[in-house]
Design an enzyme around this catalytic site. Structure first.
Site: not given
Length: 830
Positions: A768, A802, A695
């Protein structure tokens, strides 16, 4: 009951780039990586596969009186066949259409009772054969436990009750739950009945796809002012989406008898977004979504009506009718206008509490009072009364009684937090400050106030027997690392007595008080070689140590073959004097200074600070168990790497300066300091360094490869690389792109892709669901580096969000990382 909104969007691109880079396969340490076909999922070497499949410790759910606990296993990773089941992405929500539930693919599959007094486990009869627990809750009197069971065989979302005394479970027949917006049930205070949200699929027809009736239109008019509009995912795209969302959110409230299963419906079916029973069990606080919906924001910003209903289904009071909010004023301290954060006062029969902004929700307005907190008691025929006027944003309240509540406020811009003592039922008592300080100053944190469940099952402040003291549990950050503590705090003068503090060489963290005077505690205890287990410990009068009474869990090291790795909390300095720290792990048998320096994998995540002093504070503990998770960098200890895990990468902006104004320089200085320290210690080979992160850590990784030559390779998972695609802020950045164009441009590694001369592995979930990290971010970054002649590989994982969930995805991720590091770092040429 409430649900945090997931802000997501679906990327429909299966990038052809998946096959564009040189194929790799993980090899044994003695065998160089070789090219193979990219078709299908791959598995890593045996030791990495063992890490993925290692058992994980069970979870405990304590009873209200803390003398019993439900023990449930921590489920294994689901297969891709489960993760790939149909999933709807609507209004920022992810919905499992078969079960009428929020999407989830992993369930607890065991249920036992644990007697805290004896440590004995008790089995339960009558459980479903194929148990899939999504949520569970003790009744307030702890005579029962309710849980939801998802049955794949029947395609149903079921409610089950465990009779604790009888040690038997049974299904409440005829109750088909809808847990799209919540867990689907809540106990009433009488512990005999539950409030449930049920499916209405037999009464409401599911909308069907058809020929469009017109275009999708959005409009904005001048005069609305600048509004923050973050990049959200899974938004509605047309009227068909809106109708589907309405269909799956529509639920029927009902009261269900836990013994007989008898049902009583309350009112008509509506789009209930949140419901909560009052402590006296007479009223229900409801939030109902209504049209018009939006194509620009998730369901959390849709219009909603907040009202109180009685147990006959009649609306007795409307609290607020909130409009659609498409964006907020600029700044992280911005909030919506009107009523927000509505909840029941937990220590009163039926009293509502909420906050309202006095500045229109705009932090740029200069006012003395930002928020007022109001209270209104049943029967709701008197005007709401102010109980607090705050100079920053309301951050919640803890309740005890007429003379004691603790109310918190926070202002992001300065990181200042305050906690006040108020007497909620006495207007003549002035608020008194209990704590004031910076949220960044971990060393001075007083800890969180300990709460307990009252007779209604609501959380209230845990008081000592004499009512004169409260308790606080904190992480105990210190220059030596975290040393969790339990303090008793005297209310009359706020003085504290330390009852417990973690002692080397173990890491011990208080979990719960077992009595009002903290004579016994539940403590989680671990060391570098011993996994975390729960103990009952006895405290002395004012002593900072505790004596074990009994051990409740017996978790073993799931990977004994890696038990001899070493760990050290290291400290070092950046060139500007900011102190840094990180956890250094070394493979078994390695001796710095004697053995040849190792290849290194660093895994980091930058953080913003408003002061260098706060940025210099030590994070973590040297005494925590060396738990090897497949998610982080530690598996590569088994492949001969030194690992620097979670090295601090602070980005500091003191005073009026913004941290990101000098992001790149500080980031490179952070990395340079870590590299130099590892080389100085004789641990790391300067020519065989890798950097990785997930991330915002992926964003960091790409930037370090674009602005330095410190690393031979990088691993960037689920990142964002072009900040013009997140123009209304990202991470902690409050300014929008048009306020700080140079910052957005300079922080975007996409703009410097031509400088990436070292080797970049990018991994991203095709689905995601994180705001800001659209899959297109990785696709465009890959195309840029490839087009400019760089060495880059992009792996897009099907059906993954994610964070990745399927076992096949995790195994493939490790195989890719292992092969990449082996080829470009471990075997890199000087």
């Amino acid at each position: 009951m409430h649900r945090p909104f997931v802000k997501t969007i679906l990327s429909l691109c299966l990038a052809s780039a998946i096959l564009a880079a040189a194929p790799l396969q993980a090899q044994d340490a003695t065998t160089p990586a070789a090219a193979v076909s990219d078709a299908g999922y791959r598995e890593p070497v045996a030791i990495l596969k063992d890490i993925v499949d290692a058992p994980r410790p069970p979870s405990l759910s304590l009873s209200p009186r803390r003398d019993w606990a439900v023990v449930s296993d921590t489920p294994a990773l689901p297969p891709i066949s489960v993760v790939a089941q149909p999933e709807l992405k609507l209004g920022g929500m992810r919905i499992h259409p078969r079960y009428f539930s929020a999407s989830r693919f992993s369930f607890n599959r065991s249920f036992e009772l644990l007697n805290v007094a004896t440590g004995q486990k008790v089995k339960i009869d009558g459980l479903p054969r194929d148990l899939n627990i999504a949520a569970l809750a003790w009744s307030p009197d702890q005579s029962r436990v309710a849980f939801t069971h998802v049955s794949p065989a029947e395609g149903s979302n079921q409610l089950w009750i465990v009779d604790v005394a009888a040690r038997r479970a049974r299904q409440i027949s005829g109750v088909a739950l809808n847990s799209v917006a919540d867990q689907g049930f809540e106990w009433l205070p009488n512990s005999r009945q539950l409030l449930v949200t049920m499916r209405v699929s037999n009464e409401v027809r599911m909308p069907k796809a058809g020929v469009p009736t017109g275009p999708v239109i959005q409009q904005s008019e001048q005069g609305a002012g600048v509004r923050q509009l973050r990049t959200y995912q899974d938004l509605l795209t047309n009227e068909e989406d809106a109708s589907l969302l309405e269909y799956y959110l529509t639920t029927q409230l009902a009261v269900v008898d836990a013994d007989t299963g008898a049902q009583r419906k309350l009112g008509s079916a509506q789009m209930y977004d949140a419901i909560s029973v009052s402590p006296d069990g007479r009223y229900i606080l409801t939030q109902v979504l209504r049209r018009p919906f939006s194509y620009a924001v998730p369901a959390g910003a849709f219009p909603r009506r907040i009202a109180v209903m009685d147990l006959q289904g009649k609306t007795v009071q409307q609290i607020a009718d909130l409009p659609l909010i498409e964006g907020l004023p600029s700044g992280n301290d911005a909030v919506r206008e009107g009523v927000r954060s509505v909840s029941w006062r937990s220590d009163a029969p039926a009293t509502l509490v909420w906050a309202e902004a006095t500045d229109g929700g705009d932090p740029a307005r200069q006012v003395e009072v930002r928020d007022v907190v109001k209270m209104q008691a049943a029967p709701f025929n008197a005007s709401a009364r102010e109980i607090a006027r705050l100079q920053s944003r309301y951050a919640g309240v803890l309740w005890s009684g007429p003379d004691l509540a603790l109310i918190s406020e926070f202002w992001w811009k300065t990181r200042e937090q305050k906690q006040w003592r108020i007497a909620p039922d006495r207007a003549d008592v002035k608020p008194a400050i209990v704590y004031q300080g910076s949220s960044e100053d971990s060393y001075k944190s007083p800890g969180a106030v300990v709460t307990q469940a009252n007779a209604a099952g609501k959380r209230v402040i845990q008081l000592s027997t004499d009512g004169q003291s409260i308790y606080r549990i904190g992480a105990g950050a210190s220059p030596e690392g975290d040393r969790p503590f339990l303090d008793r705090q005297l209310l009359k003068d706020l003085s504290t007595t330390r009852l417990f503090r973690s002692q080397a060489p173990r890491y011990e963290s208080p979990v719960a008080l077992l009595d009002a005077d903290a004579r016994q505690l539940l403590v989680s205890r671990e060391s570098q070689q011993e996994p975390a287990n729960i103990f009952v410990v006895a405290t002395g009068n004012g002593e900072a140590t505790a004596k074990p009474v009994r051990q409740l869990t017996s978790n073993k090291n799931p990977l004994p073959q890696l038990s001899n790795i070493s760990k050290e909390l290291i400290r070092y300095r950046r060139t500007d004097g900011v102190e840094l720290s990180g956890n250094l792990y070394l493979p078994p048998g390695f001796t710095p200074g004697k053995d040849k320096p190792l290849p290194v994998l660093m895994w980091a995540y930058p953080a913003e600070f408003k002061s260098a002093a706060a940025a210099s504070q030590v994070k973590g503990s040297p005494y925590r168990f060396n738990s090897i998770s497949y998610w982080g960098p530690l598996p590569f200890l088994a492949r001969g790497y030194a690992v620097l895990d979670n090295p601090t990468f602070p980005i500091v902006g003191e005073g009026k300066a913004e941290p990101n104004d000098t992001y790149i320089k500080q980031l490179v200085d952070d990395a340079q300091a870590a590299v130099e320290e590892l080389v100085r210690r004789g641990v790391g080979d300067r020519n065989r360094m890798a950097i990785g992160g997930h991330s915002y850590g992926a964003f960091m990784t790409a930037n370090l490869l674009a602005h330095s030559r410190l690393f031979k390779g990088g691993i960037a998972r689920s990142g964002a690389y072009n900040r013009t695609l997140t123009p209304f802020g990202f991470q902690a950045e409050e300014r929008n792109y048009w306020d700080a164009k140079d910052v957005y441009r300079e922080m975007s590694p996409f703009n410097f892709a031509e400088n990436i001369k070292d080797n970049l592995l990018m991994i991203h979930g095709i689905d995601d669901n994180n705001s800001g990290t659209f899959p297109i971010q990785s696709e465009r970054m890959f195309a840029a580096v490839k087009g400019l002649g760089g060495n880059v590989r992009l792996v897009m994982l099907p059906n993954e969000s994610h964070a990745y969930r399927a076992r096949e995805s995790i195994l493939h991720m490790l195989a890719e990382e292992d092969a990449w590091l082996d080829r470009y770092v471990k075997n890199a040429k000087p």
